[in-house]
Design a protein around this motif. Sequence first.
Motif, PDB file in Angstrom:
ATOM      1  N   VAL A 199      -8.090  -0.985   5.298  1.00  0.00           N
ATOM      2  CA  VAL A 199      -7.854   0.457   5.287  1.00  0.00           C
ATOM      3  C   VAL A 199      -9.020   1.186   5.917  1.00  0.00           C
ATOM      4  CG1 VAL A 199      -7.539   2.472   3.786  1.00  0.00           C
ATOM      5  CG2 VAL A 199      -6.346   0.338   3.285  1.00  0.00           C
ATOM      6  N   ALA A 258      -7.804   3.650  -4.882  1.00  0.00           N
ATOM      7  CA  ALA A 258      -8.719   2.552  -4.559  1.00  0.00           C
ATOM      8  C   ALA A 258     -10.002   3.080  -3.928  1.00  0.00           C
ATOM      9  CB  ALA A 258      -8.036   1.560  -3.623  1.00  0.00           C
ATOM     10  N   GLN A 259      -9.883   4.083  -3.083  1.00  0.00           N
ATOM     11  CA  GLN A 259     -11.068   4.678  -2.464  1.00  0.00           C
ATOM     12  C   GLN A 259     -11.922   5.409  -3.496  1.00  0.00           C
ATOM     13  OE1 GLN A 259      -8.985   6.942   0.552  1.00  0.00           O
ATOM     14  NE2 GLN A 259      -9.575   5.487   2.164  1.00  0.00           N
ATOM     15  N   THR A 301      -3.878   4.060  -2.281  1.00  0.00           N
ATOM     16  CA  THR A 301      -5.038   4.010  -1.376  1.00  0.00           C
ATOM     17  C   THR A 301      -6.091   5.028  -1.784  1.00  0.00           C
ATOM     18  OG1 THR A 301      -3.658   3.247   0.472  1.00  0.00           O
ATOM     19  CG2 THR A 301      -5.785   4.248   1.016  1.00  0.00           C
ATOM     20  N   SER A 333      -9.558  -3.374  -6.114  1.00  0.00           N
ATOM     21  CA  SER A 333      -9.525  -2.309  -5.110  1.00  0.00           C
ATOM     22  C   SER A 333     -10.169  -2.762  -3.804  1.00  0.00           C
ATOM     23  CB  SER A 333     -10.241  -1.055  -5.633  1.00  0.00           C
ATOM     24  OG  SER A 333     -11.655  -1.220  -5.662  1.00  0.00           O
ATOM     25  N   ARG A 334     -11.148  -3.652  -3.890  1.00  0.00           N
ATOM     26  CA  ARG A 334     -11.798  -4.152  -2.664  1.00  0.00           C
ATOM     27  C   ARG A 334     -10.844  -5.033  -1.863  1.00  0.00           C
ATOM     28  NH1 ARG A 334     -14.829  -0.802  -1.484  1.00  0.00           N
ATOM     29  NH2 ARG A 334     -16.302  -2.096  -0.330  1.00  0.00           N
ATOM     30  N   TYR A 360      -7.482  -4.719  -2.134  1.00  0.00           N
ATOM     31  CA  TYR A 360      -6.438  -3.779  -1.700  1.00  0.00           C
ATOM     32  C   TYR A 360      -6.855  -3.061  -0.416  1.00  0.00           C
ATOM     33  CZ  TYR A 360      -3.403   0.329  -1.684  1.00  0.00           C
ATOM     34  OH  TYR A 360      -2.527   1.315  -1.316  1.00  0.00           O
ATOM     35  N   LEU A 361      -8.104  -2.624  -0.357  1.00  0.00           N
ATOM     36  CA  LEU A 361      -8.595  -1.917   0.828  1.00  0.00           C
ATOM     37  C   LEU A 361      -8.829  -2.844   2.006  1.00  0.00           C
ATOM     38  CD1 LEU A 361     -11.125   0.518  -0.890  1.00  0.00           C
ATOM     39  CD2 LEU A 361      -8.890   1.108   0.091  1.00  0.00           C
ATOM     40  N   ARG A 389       0.823  -1.200   0.000  1.00  0.00           N
ATOM     41  CA  ARG A 389       0.000   0.000   0.000  1.00  0.00           C
ATOM     42  C   ARG A 389       0.866   1.262   0.000  1.00  0.00           C
ATOM     43  NH1 ARG A 389      -3.850  -2.385   4.562  1.00  0.00           N
ATOM     44  NH2 ARG A 389      -5.347  -3.513   3.245  1.00  0.00           N
TER      45      ARG A 389
END
Length: 239
Positions: free
Chosen positions: A133, A69-70, A66, A183-184, A186-187, A61
């Motif tokens: 995250v 991804a958000q 981040t 992204s889901r 990653y978070l 990350r």
Amino acid sequence: MFPRSRREFLPFIKDHWRSLLFLLLGVMIPFALFTQLSHEIFREGGFEWDQAVLNWYAQRRTPGLTRFAQLLAQLGGVSVLPFVTFAIAWLLGQTRGKAHGWFLVTGVVGAILLNVAAKVVFQRPRPDELVAVLTEPGYSFPSGHAMANAAFGIALTLVFWRSRAGWPVAVFGALWAVAVGASRNYLGVHYPSDVLAGFTASATWVAGVYILMRRRWPQLRRSPAGPQDTLGEPPAAQS
């Protein structure tokens, strides 16, 4: 539609091989994969590699990734995606694509509703908050973001497949769904198996809806801006 004897079988395959291939790749294989994933989650509790993949993302990350991804989570969430879907459907309705617009809305909204029902059935807890995250409410399986955005990408591809935008839309739809799904992970708010299940469930749902709706609205077999058949077969051969 289906052959009544062995002598009719080979001609039937020859005339309908594209539709049968679509049925196999769009409905049967994704449904089998979703069933297998569901069995492992419901009976066995999940996969060993789920946590390993989340840890891999957590170790890589950066503030920039981040934020990105958000942003994907916001654009692909229920506060944006449904409005984009309805806007595209409205535009299709203005260009002789009313049936295509209804198909797009049915595919995306139906996937969202199915996801809500699936989460109630499986009730899988989200990953450990220590690797996440952010904190999100609700259950984990299948991923709602992955399911809704895969449905959006697949439905959009089927709508424009026989137009000049067919391949660009297909590439965009695939990359968008994969990016939102990744992204889901990653978070840290979904396991990888949640995302895979969302993809397979949406493929099954959207392909099934398309098969059913095109029998009611033959214009779905054509581009919303032209007379071409979406599967490359004359309408009579698909009845």
